[in-house]
Design a protein around this motif. Structure first.
Motif: not given
Length: 380
Positions: A251-252, A259-262, A268, A271, A301
């Motif tokens: 998680c950024k 802001t982003t989840i990878t 997934k 998110l 978030r």
């Protein structure tokens, strides 16, 4: 004689059930007190043992069951009404969650000093401070047997020492071998702890006990929030339950918000849970079931918690109630915080293994309190 008495006390402690230890040592339930236990069929064995232990202590005890509740479900009206009777002691022994309080979400309880609470349980415990409590979402018989009967004096010693070290800290830097690198602002925040001492009105926590935690400063347009990257590599809470992570979730975090989840399938899944919370907040506002849905959406978030596990009997099992207490770990929550200035429909804990945690102070001095997951020596 003191030695003989100490030996007898140790023998008696070994002979007690975990439920008796919780009722007697953690909550100090007294004769004539009103004790309310709320459970699900899946937690019947534990709740029944707590019922028996409360009865043995002379309490006036009530045990209620409701079906399992997820992060988005409401508690039964009868359950909320029972909590509203303001018992001396309340146990929430839930398979997943206690359930939300829809009336309080729509119209929060407010204390004389202006603090607002969106659940009757929190209002009586933290607001009015008339109730003591234990809440154990996801507890199992095995977990209760392994982690409830610990050395609470040693746990309280660790919590007290860490509280002293956090005093005056302005930020916390957390890194880990898996890639976590996060700066956490905490100036003006107070360290909280789950030390197993819930003997005074207004105190409460989990069984198993064993963590310290703090709410990071909430981010704003001036960038006053957490900054960096969290790599969850232990376990994670999702709307439909907890899981050990097969693939790390990255998680950024910018200005205090994810802001982003990878990652893989679990990223997934995370998110999806966050998106559901965002959409539900807006829908509930339109239905006039929620004040300021946009704030709830934004805080889905938010980085709401940094915690450190301190229970030596706990381990990572895929059950967050225990996982977040495990030695050699820390955890970050996404969503609601504990300082009541970042309301959200979710609070999703995620575990980071073997972190290094450094406290930073206003005079630019630093103090490492965990190094590669190992707690520094806290003795004087």
């Amino acid at each position: 004689m003191d030695v003989i008495k100490e030996i007898k006390n140790k023998i008696n402690k070994k002979d007690r059930t975990p439920a008796q230890v919780v009722v007697q040592d953690v909550l100090a339930v007294k004769k004539g007190e009103r004790a309310l236990i709320i459970a699900n069929p899946a937690t019947a064995e534990i709740s029944q043992e707590l019922y028996s232990a409360c009865e043995e202590a002379g309490a006036i005890t009530t045990l209620m069951y409701q079906k399992d509740k997820t992060s988005f479900d409401h508690a039964n009206k009868e359950v909320l009404a029972a909590i509203g009777t303001n018992p001396d002691v309340c146990f929430s022994i839930s398979n997943i969650k206690l359930g939300k309080d829809p009336q309080a979400i729509a119209k929060p309880y407010e204390t004389e000093d202006g603090e607002k609470y969106t659940h009757i349980f929190d209002y009586l415990l933290d607001g009015k401070k008339t109730m003591r409590a234990v809440w154990s979402p996801g507890i199992t018989v095995d977990m209760m047997n392994r982690t409830a009967n610990i050395d609470y004096d040693e746990l309280r010693h660790r919590c007290k020492k860490l509280d002293q070290l956090f005093e005056g800290a302005v930020s916390v830097h957390v890194t880990s071998p898996s890639g976590t690198d996060l700066e956490v602002p905490v100036q003006g925040r107070k360290l909280m702890f789950d030390d197993g001492d819930f003997t005074k009105p207004g105190t409460g926590g989990n069984i198993p006990a064993g963590e310290v935690f703090i709410s990071p400063v909430v981010g704003d347009e001036n960038n006053n929030g957490c900054e960096g990257v969290i790599v969850y590599d232990g376990s994670m809470t999702f709307a439909d339950g907890d899981s050990i992570l097969e693939t790390p979730i990255t998680c950024k975090v910018e200005k205090g918000y994810v802001t982003t989840i990878t990652g893989g399938a679990e990223a997934k899944r995370l998110l999806k849970t966050i998106t559901e919370a965002e959409n539900s907040a807006i829908a509930m506002e339109k239905e006039k079931k929620l004040e300021d849905g946009q704030k709830y959406k934004k805080n889905a978030r938010n980085i709401g918690e940094l915690g450190i596990g301190l229970n030596p009997a706990a381990r990572i099992t895929g059950n967050m109630l225990e996982d977040e207490k495990a030695f050699h770990t820390c955890h970050f929550a996404i969503g609601e915080n504990y300082d009541n200035d970042a309301p959200s429909l979710i609070h999703l804990d995620g575990v980071v293994r073997e972190p290094t945690i450094t406290l930073k102070y206003a005079d630019n001095s630093e103090k490492v309190i965990l190094e590669n997951g190992n707690l520094i020596k806290l003795d004087d």
